[in-house]
Design a protein around this motif. Structure first.
Motif, PDB file in Angstrom:
ATOM      1  N   VAL A  21     -10.327 -32.519 -27.189  1.00 33.60           N
ATOM      2  CA  VAL A  21      -9.228 -32.696 -28.198  1.00 33.60           C
ATOM      3  C   VAL A  21      -8.559 -31.645 -28.609  1.00 33.60           C
ATOM      4  N   LEU A  23      -5.497 -29.950 -30.872  1.00 34.39           N
ATOM      5  CA  LEU A  23      -4.362 -30.280 -31.712  1.00 34.39           C
ATOM      6  C   LEU A  23      -3.642 -29.073 -31.999  1.00 34.39           C
ATOM      7  N   VAL A  36      -1.125 -33.291 -29.674  1.00 31.79           N
ATOM      8  CA  VAL A  36      -2.343 -33.740 -29.486  1.00 31.79           C
ATOM      9  C   VAL A  36      -2.778 -33.753 -27.900  1.00 31.79           C
ATOM     10  N   ARG A  37      -3.573 -32.818 -27.360  1.00 36.26           N
ATOM     11  CA  ARG A  37      -3.682 -33.206 -25.952  1.00 36.26           C
ATOM     12  C   ARG A  37      -5.224 -33.764 -25.820  1.00 36.26           C
ATOM     13  N   LEU A  38      -5.209 -34.695 -24.875  1.00 38.49           N
ATOM     14  CA  LEU A  38      -6.666 -35.337 -24.497  1.00 38.49           C
ATOM     15  C   LEU A  38      -6.776 -34.896 -23.204  1.00 38.49           C
ATOM     16  N   VAL A  50     -11.269 -38.590 -31.386  1.00 38.40           N
ATOM     17  CA  VAL A  50     -10.042 -38.779 -31.641  1.00 38.40           C
ATOM     18  C   VAL A  50      -9.850 -39.200 -32.957  1.00 38.40           C
ATOM     19  N   ILE A  67       0.820 -37.657 -28.653  1.00 45.51           N
ATOM     20  CA  ILE A  67      -0.439 -37.422 -27.739  1.00 45.51           C
ATOM     21  C   ILE A  67      -0.302 -37.234 -26.240  1.00 45.51           C
ATOM     22  N   LEU A  99       3.052 -41.641 -27.301  1.00 43.11           N
ATOM     23  CA  LEU A  99       1.986 -41.352 -26.239  1.00 43.11           C
ATOM     24  C   LEU A  99       2.777 -40.799 -25.007  1.00 43.11           C
TER      25      LEU A  99
END
Length: 126
Positions: A21, A23, A36-38, A50, A67, A99
């Protein structure tokens, strides 16, 4: 034969963790934007990463949370529920959730999921 209490040496794997995760927050004309990159898999085992990351942002009251799902390989019902909960919390303070760029597999899951229709999904094709 291995004696009770004796274990073979630990083998370390060079694989990546199940979920990373990342941010980044930035100020905009209208307020705080958080990107935010997942990367990995969002499921029962990783969803707390998360929710904990978002909990850290709660007091900052971001106007927009984007995200990036382009590196997310898998999401289950717990992950979808986390997106929905984040969305509701943002709405309560005047913010919104986007998203963005879901991977093909995640895009299929989002297409059949019953997420709040107010959650924006920015896809690869437009």
């Amino acid at each position: 034969m291995t004696e009770l209490g004796s274990y073979p040496p630990t083998t370390r794997c060079a694989c990546t963790p199940p979920l990373l995760v990342d941010l980044v927050s930035s100020g905009t004309d209208t307020g705080l934007r958080v990107d935010v990159r997942l990367d990995g898999e969002l499921d029962l085992a990783t969803v707390d990463l998360v929710t904990d990351a978002f909990a850290c942002l709660r007091d900052d009251r971001p106007e927009l949370v984007v995200i990036d799902l382009s590196a997310l390989r898998f999401v289950d019902a717990r992950g979808l529920r986390a997106f929905d909960n984040i969305h509701r919390e943002l709405l309560a303070v005047g913010g919104r959730l986007v998203l963005a760029m879901p991977s093909p597999h995640v895009a299929r899951v989002l297409a059949v999921a019953e997420l709040d229709p107010e959650i924006s999904v920015w896809s690869r094709g437009g």
